[in-house]
Design an enzyme around this catalytic site. Structure first.
Site, PDB file in Angstrom:
ATOM      1  N   TYR A   1       0.951  -1.175  -0.227  1.00 61.18           N
ATOM      2  CA  TYR A   1      -0.025   0.095  -0.090  1.00 61.18           C
ATOM      3  C   TYR A   1       0.811   1.176  -0.106  1.00 61.18           C
ATOM      4  CZ  TYR A   1      -4.473   2.549   1.664  1.00 61.18           C
ATOM      5  OH  TYR A   1      -5.273   3.330   1.498  1.00 61.18           O
TER       6      TYR A   1
ATOM      7  N   ARG B   1      -6.135  10.241 -10.955  1.00 61.60           N
ATOM      8  CA  ARG B   1      -5.513  10.774  -9.876  1.00 61.60           C
ATOM      9  C   ARG B   1      -5.095   9.637  -8.846  1.00 61.60           C
ATOM     10  NH1 ARG B   1      -5.688   9.966  -5.012  1.00 61.60           N
ATOM     11  NH2 ARG B   1      -7.620  10.862  -4.285  1.00 61.60           N
TER      12      ARG B   1
ATOM     13  N   LYS C   1      -5.610  -1.996  -2.685  1.00 58.37           N
ATOM     14  CA  LYS C   1      -6.925  -1.664  -1.902  1.00 58.37           C
ATOM     15  C   LYS C   1      -7.625  -2.843  -1.628  1.00 58.37           C
ATOM     16  CE  LYS C   1      -7.024   2.975  -1.618  1.00 58.37           C
ATOM     17  NZ  LYS C   1      -7.108   3.693  -0.436  1.00 58.37           N
TER      18      LYS C   1
ATOM     19  N   GLU D   1     -12.189   4.718  -6.409  1.00 59.22           N
ATOM     20  CA  GLU D   1     -10.850   5.196  -6.107  1.00 59.22           C
ATOM     21  C   GLU D   1     -10.004   5.744  -7.174  1.00 59.22           C
ATOM     22  OE1 GLU D   1     -10.114   3.501  -2.680  1.00 59.22           O
ATOM     23  OE2 GLU D   1      -8.634   5.221  -2.880  1.00 59.22           O
ATOM     24  N   ASP D   2      -9.340   6.957  -6.899  1.00 60.18           N
ATOM     25  CA  ASP D   2      -8.484   7.840  -7.509  1.00 60.18           C
ATOM     26  C   ASP D   2      -8.890   8.248  -8.714  1.00 60.18           C
ATOM     27  OD1 ASP D   2      -7.246   7.265  -5.000  1.00 60.18           O
ATOM     28  OD2 ASP D   2      -5.301   6.549  -5.993  1.00 60.18           O
TER      29      ASP D   2
ATOM     30  N   ASP E   1     -14.144   6.143  -1.932  1.00 57.84           N
ATOM     31  CA  ASP E   1     -13.031   6.231  -0.833  1.00 57.84           C
ATOM     32  C   ASP E   1     -12.299   7.404  -0.442  1.00 57.84           C
ATOM     33  OD1 ASP E   1     -11.512   4.676   1.349  1.00 57.84           O
ATOM     34  OD2 ASP E   1     -10.070   4.455  -0.363  1.00 57.84           O
ATOM     35  N   ASP E   2     -11.982   8.120  -1.727  1.00 59.89           N
ATOM     36  CA  ASP E   2     -11.122   9.418  -1.147  1.00 59.89           C
ATOM     37  C   ASP E   2     -11.901  10.312  -0.811  1.00 59.89           C
ATOM     38  OD1 ASP E   2      -8.823   8.429  -2.614  1.00 59.89           O
ATOM     39  OD2 ASP E   2     -10.139   8.220  -4.299  1.00 59.89           O
TER      40      ASP E   2
ATOM     41  N   ASN F   1      -0.449  11.518  -0.034  1.00 59.32           N
ATOM     42  CA  ASN F   1       0.173  10.419  -0.279  1.00 59.32           C
ATOM     43  C   ASN F   1       0.890  10.369  -1.679  1.00 59.32           C
ATOM     44  OD1 ASN F   1      -0.454   8.892   2.002  1.00 59.32           O
ATOM     45  ND2 ASN F   1      -2.529   8.803   1.302  1.00 59.32           N
TER      46      ASN F   1
ATOM     47  N   ASN G   1      -5.059   7.344   7.508  1.00 59.49           N
ATOM     48  CA  ASN G   1      -5.393   6.820   6.189  1.00 59.49           C
ATOM     49  C   ASN G   1      -6.772   5.932   5.910  1.00 59.49           C
ATOM     50  OD1 ASN G   1      -5.064   4.813   3.818  1.00 59.49           O
ATOM     51  ND2 ASN G   1      -3.183   6.070   3.656  1.00 59.49           N
TER      52      ASN G   1
HETATM   53  N1  LIG Z   1      -4.616   9.869   3.912  1.00 59.03           N
HETATM   54  C1  LIG Z   1      -5.591   9.636   3.024  1.00 59.03           C
HETATM   55  O1  LIG Z   1      -6.209   8.503   3.312  1.00 59.03           O
HETATM   56  C2  LIG Z   1      -5.796   9.839   2.017  1.00 59.03           C
HETATM   57  C3  LIG Z   1      -5.112  10.936   1.257  1.00 59.03           C
HETATM   58  N2  LIG Z   1      -5.369  11.478   0.273  1.00 59.03           N
HETATM   59  C4  LIG Z   1      -4.239  12.314  -0.417  1.00 59.03           C
HETATM   60  O2  LIG Z   1      -4.641  13.618  -0.507  1.00 59.03           O
HETATM   61  C5  LIG Z   1      -4.113  14.270  -1.669  1.00 59.03           C
HETATM   62  C6  LIG Z   1      -5.252  14.758  -2.270  1.00 59.03           C
HETATM   63  O3  LIG Z   1      -6.124  14.090  -2.991  1.00 59.03           O
HETATM   64  P1  LIG Z   1      -7.530  14.625  -3.519  1.00 59.03           P
HETATM   65  O4  LIG Z   1      -8.176  15.426  -2.493  1.00 59.03           O
HETATM   66  O5  LIG Z   1      -8.310  13.285  -3.859  1.00 59.03           O
HETATM   67  O6  LIG Z   1      -6.942  15.324  -4.810  1.00 59.03           O
HETATM   68  P2  LIG Z   1      -7.933  16.715  -5.475  1.00 59.03           P
HETATM   69  O7  LIG Z   1      -7.100  16.737  -6.905  1.00 59.03           O
HETATM   70  O8  LIG Z   1      -9.337  16.383  -5.674  1.00 59.03           O
HETATM   71  O9  LIG Z   1      -7.586  17.704  -4.654  1.00 59.03           O
HETATM   72  C7  LIG Z   1      -6.393  18.525  -4.459  1.00 59.03           C
HETATM   73  C8  LIG Z   1      -6.625  19.873  -3.839  1.00 59.03           C
HETATM   74  O10 LIG Z   1      -5.276  20.474  -3.440  1.00 59.03           O
HETATM   75  C9  LIG Z   1      -5.252  21.688  -3.963  1.00 59.03           C
HETATM   76  N3  LIG Z   1      -3.981  22.192  -4.231  1.00 59.03           N
HETATM   77  C10 LIG Z   1      -2.971  21.752  -4.795  1.00 59.03           C
HETATM   78  N4  LIG Z   1      -1.967  22.535  -4.770  1.00 59.03           N
HETATM   79  C11 LIG Z   1      -2.181  23.180  -3.693  1.00 59.03           C
HETATM   80  C12 LIG Z   1      -1.157  24.179  -2.942  1.00 59.03           C
HETATM   81  N5  LIG Z   1      -0.022  24.557  -3.180  1.00 59.03           N
HETATM   82  N6  LIG Z   1      -2.093  24.788  -1.657  1.00 59.03           N
HETATM   83  C13 LIG Z   1      -3.333  24.466  -1.607  1.00 59.03           C
HETATM   84  N7  LIG Z   1      -4.052  23.661  -2.146  1.00 59.03           N
HETATM   85  C14 LIG Z   1      -3.552  23.095  -3.239  1.00 59.03           C
HETATM   86  C15 LIG Z   1      -6.020  21.706  -5.305  1.00 59.03           C
HETATM   87  O11 LIG Z   1      -6.519  22.880  -5.847  1.00 59.03           O
HETATM   88  P3  LIG Z   1      -6.796  23.158  -7.371  1.00 59.03           P
HETATM   89  O12 LIG Z   1      -8.055  22.279  -7.344  1.00 59.03           O
HETATM   90  O13 LIG Z   1      -7.293  24.468  -7.556  1.00 59.03           O
HETATM   91  O14 LIG Z   1      -5.596  22.624  -8.014  1.00 59.03           O
HETATM   92  C16 LIG Z   1      -7.217  20.742  -4.911  1.00 59.03           C
HETATM   93  O15 LIG Z   1      -8.290  21.431  -4.089  1.00 59.03           O
HETATM   94  C17 LIG Z   1      -3.588  13.351  -2.442  1.00 59.03           C
HETATM   95  O16 LIG Z   1      -2.126  13.125  -2.330  1.00 59.03           O
HETATM   96  C18 LIG Z   1      -4.055  11.919  -1.994  1.00 59.03           C
HETATM   97  O17 LIG Z   1      -3.132  10.963  -1.812  1.00 59.03           O
HETATM   98  C19 LIG Z   1      -6.329  11.165  -0.720  1.00 59.03           C
HETATM   99  C20 LIG Z   1      -7.284  10.225  -0.138  1.00 59.03           C
HETATM  100  C21 LIG Z   1      -7.061   9.500   0.920  1.00 59.03           C
HETATM  101  C1  LIG Z   2      -5.111   6.580   0.560  1.00 61.65           C
HETATM  102  C2  LIG Z   2      -5.800   7.008  -0.786  1.00 61.65           C
HETATM  103  O1  LIG Z   2      -6.844   6.652  -1.035  1.00 61.65           O
HETATM  104  C3  LIG Z   2      -5.099   8.023  -1.567  1.00 61.65           C
HETATM  105  O2  LIG Z   2      -4.263   8.654  -1.219  1.00 61.65           O
HETATM  106  O3  LIG Z   2      -5.733   8.229  -2.547  1.00 61.65           O
HETATM  107 MG   LIG Z   3      -7.301   6.983  -3.168  1.00 61.30          MG
END
Ligand SMILES: NC(=O)C1=CN([C@@H]2O[C@H](COP(=O)(O)OP(=O)(O)OC[C@H]3O[C@@H](n4cnc5c(N)ncnc54)[C@H](OP(=O)(O)O)[C@@H]3O)[C@@H](O)[C@H]2O)C=CC1
Ligand SMILES: CC(=O)C(=O)O
Ligand SMILES: [Mg+2]
Length: 627
Positions: free
Chosen positions: A150, A203, A221, A293-294, A316-317, A458, A502
């Site tokens: 993972y 993504r 997953k 997912e993603d 999931d995200d 991540n 996570n």
């Molecule tokens: N710990 C966990 O369980 C999980 C972690 N994640 C992680 O979270 C991260 C984001 O995933 P996700 O939300 O799905 O992705 P998205 O693409 O949906 O969202 C990313 C967000 O971050 C913003 N962003 C990018 N760069 C910056 C910056 N420099 N400052 C502030 N905001 C910024 C983007 O803005 P804009 O849209 O304007 O570009 C957008 O709003 C990934 O790394 C993913 O691995 C996700 C799911 C689960």
């Molecule tokens: C953990 C997870 O689902 C992600 O980073 O997208």
């Molecule tokens: Mg994910």
């Protein structure tokens, strides 16, 4: 070493007439794996008939094909009887091993590799060779192996997917298969799929658009479905929807294994996803769980809104991540003595994860008795362009973000936003590495006795800050967690072992509860329930060592507790379709779990290898012919 008894006399007796019998008591077979093998005899054949009664034939596959099938293979743990009867005797060395001995070997073998990607490859190879051993190895060593199968290593595996691809471990459905998605699903050899994890690779973690290389994510997953929640592996199907990629690097990469075209979008894409959803229901039934997912941001929200009440699905995200983060915040109340509604939240990122968490925080505040407007006023969201405000130009803010936009002057820099709005909770889900600068962390520490900082992005390389940076810049006062694991940090003579915020703490348990109950739809409440269940399992000793989560070694129990809570809720709300309602949910769930130990490989109808699958002894022409 074991001495080799003369079995050939018995074997001739049994094999002389292939249509008679070669049945051995399976319990003696399992036990025999560890000890000196006992020759079979007509006596234990008879005993087996008496003991077994109605029996389902475990396998029709004999000979080398039995060893080549990872679901059937047990390596050197096959007993002598099994080797003889399955026709694999002599295809392996003479040694008999217990599963425990095999697990020791796995440990030695995996530890020989220094590079995490090589460990990943070793484990993938093990899964392809011996599925039972693979899952037992994961189950027993989840703390060491979760970072391999993972995040973070799975991210690297996706990036190198073209190089490391070996064998099918899921379905690739391309947009060229339009009109034939059902036929592709029929090519999957398992008829009893209960859960699908699907991505279109747009993504992948915080690594961006990896196209077909994203297959590593649903594979990883679903490995956790089994390793953490005991969902049977044959009931899980990883799917990669290949509609192309917009990554110029991949399109140019000679090793890229996906469609070499730009992503198909618009109506064509939507119709294709519709066809996929319909084909899944047609092939596997309406209660098949589909975990998104993603996916890219826009599609993730759109599909959740579109399908959540018409399919058994969740994202999931958005939702799993929300639950794990809110669980961490519930647990943090025991440190800060603050309710959600007494807090001020700043989110760095306003995408799937951040909006999902913020929305569940609002639900948690409403649960505390606060009205939604007040709850929303506590949350400040920041995307790449700065603070979400009502003055943003149309089209630069999505419908899911709108309710969080504030009627204030725009502010671009995260540093300024943290200084001005003085959050006590700072949550990063931006995939923007290092944006929690020392200055921001110091400001958090200056404004709060116990600042809460989650760097959830991540893989590790995308985290908003490292654990070390978080502790160092707050004089060790931070309440920290991260999406990918960080090693312990020692500061001021105190060692902190931060927990992993996570969604892996959530989705396996939710999936188990949903699958077992045959739930049709997955309401948002299930994620708040899961969050509370997880938080309730956090002990003072976890908080003392700096973690808002239980240790990974108890994640199996976490999954079971969440599954029990989901099961109770599903029956209470009339969502379940499995009747009658079980009295003891835990026992009932346990009965349905994967057996991480080997089972007997003795086929009841072994003499007719290609016979259809007879459910009962009575149905079997082989057995009735013996009367
Ligand atoms: N710990 C966990 O369980 C999980 C972690 N994640 C992680 O979270 C991260 C984001 O995933 P996700 O939300 O799905 O992705 P998205 O693409 O949906 O969202 C990313 C967000 O971050 C913003 N962003 C990018 N760069 C910056 C910056 N420099 N400052 C502030 N905001 C910024 C983007 O803005 P804009 O849209 O304007 O570009 C957008 O709003 C990934 O790394 C993913 O691995 C996700 C799911 C689960
Ligand atoms: C953990 C997870 O689902 C992600 O980073 O997208
Ligand atoms: Mg994910």
């Amino acid at each position: 070493m074991f001495s080799r008894p003369n079995l050939y006399g018995n074997l001739t007796k049994i094999c002389g007439n292939m249509r008679t019998t070669a049945l051995v008591n399976p319990s003696s077979v399992t036990a025999a794996a560890a000890s000196s093998p006992t020759p079979y005899s007509n006596a234990n054949v008879r005993q087996y008939h008496e003991v077994v009664g109605d029996i389902v034939c475990p396998s029709q596959v004999r000979g080398i094909d039995h060893i080549r099938d990872p679901r059937l293979n047990k390596g050197l743990a096959f007993t002598l009887e099994e080797r003889q009867i399955l026709g694999i005797h002599g295809l392996q060395p003479a040694r008999f091993k217990t599963m425990e001995e095999q697990l020791e070997l796995c440990k030695i073998a995996v530890n020989r590799y220094m590079e995490p990607l090589n460990k990943y490859l070793y484990l993938a190879d093990l899964a392809d060779r011996n599925e039972h051993l693979y899952f037992r190895f994961l189950y027993d060593n989840i703390e060491d192996l979760m970072p391999i199968v993972y995040t973070p290593t799975v991210g690297l595996a996706c990036q190198r997917f073209g190089l490391i691809y070996r064998r099918p471990r899921g379905l690739f459905i391309t947009v060229n298969d339009r009109g034939h998605v059902f036929d592709i699903l029929r090519n999957w050899p398992e008829p009893d799929v209960r859960a699908i994890c699907v991505t279109d690779g747009e993504r992948i973690l915080g690594l961006g658009d990896l196209g077909a290389n994203g297959m590593g994510i649903p594979v990883g997953k679903l490995a956790l479905y089994t390793a953490l929640a005991g969902i049977k592996p044959h009931q899980c199907l990883p799917v990669l929807i290949d509609v192309g990629t917009n990554s110029y690097d991949l399109l140019e990469d000679p090793l890229y294994v996906g469609l070499r075209q730009k992503r198909v979008i618009g109506k064509e894409y939507d119709d294709f996803i519709d066809e996929f959803m319909e084909a899944v229901v047609k092939r596997y039934g309406q209660n098949t769980l589909i975990q998104f997912e993603d996916f890219g941001n826009q599609n993730a929200f759109r599909f959740l809104d579109k399908f959540r009440n018409t399919y058994c699905t969740f994202n999931d995200d958005i939702q799993g991540t929300a639950a794990v983060a809110v669980a961490g915040l519930y647990a943090s109340k025991r440190i800060t003595n603050r309710n959600f509604a007494d807090s001020t939240f700043v989110f760095a990122g306003a995408g799937e994860a951040a909006i999902g968490i913020a929305s569940l925080c609002v639900k948690a505040m409403v649960d505390e008795g606060v009205d939604e407007k007040t709850a929303l006023s506590k949350i400040w969201m920041v995307d790449i362009d700065g603070l979400l405000t009502t003055t943003r130009k149309k089209g630069t803010i999505s419908t899911h973000q709108t309710k969080f936009a504030k009627d204030v002057e725009p502010l671009d820099k995260l540093e300024d936003i943290v200084t001005k709005y003085k959050p006590n909770v700072l949550i990063g889900a931006s995939a923007a590495a290092g944006i929690f600068t020392p200055k921001i962390l110091q400001t958090m520490a200056a404004n709060n006795e116990r600042p809460i900082v989650f760097a959830l992005s991540n893989p590790t390389s995308k985290a908003e800050c490292t654990a070390e940076q978080a502790y160092q810049n707050t004089d060790g006062r931070v309440v920290f967690s991260s999406g990918s694991p960080f090693p312990p940090v020692t500061i001021n003579n105190k060692t902190f072992t931060p927990g992993q915020g996570n969604n892996a703490y959530i989705f396996p348990g939710v999936a188990l509860g949903v699958i077992a109950t045959g739930t049709h739809h997955i309401p948002e409440d299930m994620f708040l329930i899961s969050a509370k269940e997880l938080a309730n399992f956090v002990e003072q000793s976890d908080l003392d060592r700096g973690s808002l989560y239980p240790p990974l070694k108890s994640i199996h129990e976490v999954s079971m507790r969440i599954a029990c809570a989901i099961t109770s809720y599903a029956y209470k709300e009339g969502l379940a379709s499995t009747y009658p309602e079980p009295e003891c949910k835990r026992e009932w769930l346990k009965e349905q779990l994967y057996n991480f130990n080997y089972e007997s490989s003795m086929p009841v109808t072994w003499a007719w290898p290609r016979m259809p699958y007879f459910k009962t002894r009575k149905d079997s022409p082989l057995l009735s012919s013996m009367k």
